[in-house]
Design an enzyme around this catalytic site. Structure first.
Site: not given
Length: 418
Positions: A50, A105, A112, A185, A188
């Site tokens: 993503c 990241s 992850q 919501g 992001e």
């Protein structure tokens, strides 16, 4: 053949662009085959999450990769190129080491990403698009990531609002796997929070949002259900943790709504995390006995403490990565010399075989063995030294000085006149 990394990520591109160049899992094999069928690309792996889409590939003409990426996604190159970065060999190696170690990241040090890189490598292996260079690169990548995580505190401290939200929830509920989580919501921040909470495997996850299509995207990624925003009050009693972050100018969750939920829950505690500015949850909710309400400021205190502890770990991790980049480049340089080494040994073997054959014939004729061995050794010396000697004699000026230094270095010679 050189290694390159090309792509875009959350640092360089907005979500609207990242969505357009993401690779769906079911199309990844086709993409890998299509990319490596480009005449200039020999090996390739694709990482698509993503937050980033990146190509790792071996080629002599890296400019074709950007053209391919735009063409595969049916986009004009001019639309995607402002957001792209292309790293040449040294920078590409360093980049993939940093990515797998969590240094690049959105959440510094998050674990992850390493699993996502491993999945990308597995898919490339299954597609048959991995070669010697990428195999060795990712073998080193996983070793570096393991070293960074085992010898530094890069993943030990909480440095994001999302991680802090999970941390605070786990203070109240010992086992998140028994809890139900509602996200209000679908931006992001909610997506990032959902990633953290999903890792704790809660019993149920739901996403409520004004735009159902956007909620569907987040829900699909984490195996969650979608809920209409207008039924949040009715469904609130069924959730133990509520995380809200919308752009609403007015609160979405009011005091009366929560009071009714607490009554329906028979006063079982509920954790509410309000990440919105202005607030999504009325401040008075925090005064209720069975509600643990945390705001952005509460989470920021936890994050600040984590960031201070993390700075030294980042420096240590970068030192490890820089050292391992140099080691990998040394392997690549040694690999490039292998054909020359083989040719040199083959040349020496040919000379040896010829001289040995001559010596064998002389011995068969009854020649003095000592003289035969002496002739054999002189023959080997003359033939093996012929090319370096001729190279020195034919060189002139600065080239001769360079040639002399090279030969001295090759044969470990002193520079004394005698």
């Amino acid at each position: 053949m050189q290694l390159y990394a090309l792509g875009l990520n959350h640092h360089t591109a907005p979500l609207t662009i990242r969505e357009q160049v993401a690779f769906q899992p079911e199309r990844l094999d086709d993409a890998l085959h299509d990319l490596t069928h480009e005449r200039t690309v020999r090996e390739a792996a694709i990482l698509s999450t993503c937050n980033r889409t990146e190509l790792y590939f071996a080629t002599e003409q890296p400019q074709h990769a950007a053209d391919w990426l735009a063409r595969f996604h049916h986009m004009p190159l001019s639309e995607v190129s402002p957001y792209l970065y292309t790293y040449p060999q040294r920078d590409a190696i360093r980049h993939v080491f940093r990515v797998a170690s969590g240094l690049d990241s959105m959440v510094l040090g998050e674990p992850q990403i390493l699993g996502q890189v491993k999945d990308a490598v597995r898919r490339a292996e299954e597609a048959g698009t991995m070669g010697t260079l990428l195999h060795k690169l990712f073998q080193n990548t996983f070793a570096v990531a393991k070293e960074v995580r085992s010898t530094t505190a890069i993943g030990a401290n909480i440095v994001s609002m999302a991680a802090a939200a999970l941390h605070l929830s786990e203070r109240i509920f010992e086992r998140m796997s028994d809890q139900r989580v509602l996200f209000i919501g679908a931006g992001e921040m909610i997506e990032l929070c959902a990633a953290y909470f999903a890792g704790a495997c809660p019993k149920r996850i739901a996403v409520a949002n004004r735009t159902e299509a956007r909620a569907q995207l987040v829900a699909h990624r984490f195996g969650a259900e979608v809920m209409r925003l207008d039924v949040v009050g009715e469904m609130l009693p069924h959730f133990d943790v509520v995380v809200s972050c919308t752009a609403s100018p007015l609160p979405i969750v009011g005091l009366g709504m929560v009071e009714r939920a607490i009554k329906a829950r028979r006063h079982r505690p509920i954790v509410m995390v309000d990440l919105a500015v202005p607030r999504d949850i009325e401040a008075e909710v925090g005064e209720l006995d069975d509600v643990f309400l945390y705001t952005v400021d509460d989470l920021a205190q936890i994050v600040d403490a984590g960031l201070e502890s993390r700075q030294q770990a980042v420096l240590e991790a970068e030192e490890i990565i820089d050292s391992r980049v140099n080691g990998f480049l040394h392997w690549m340089q040694a690999r490039d010399a292998v054909p020359t080494i083989r040719a040199l040994r083959q040349h020496a073997e040919t000379v040896r075989a010829v001289e040995l054959e001559r010596a064998t014939r002389l011995l068969a004729k009854g020649e003095d063995p000592r003289k035969v061995l002496d002739a054999l050794s002189h023959g080997l010396i003359n033939k093996l030294m012929h090319s370096p000697t001729r190279y020195l004699n034919q060189s002139e000026g600065e080239q001769q000085a360079d040639a002399s230094r090279l030969v001295q270095q090759l044969f470990n010679l002193s520079n004394s006149p005698d």
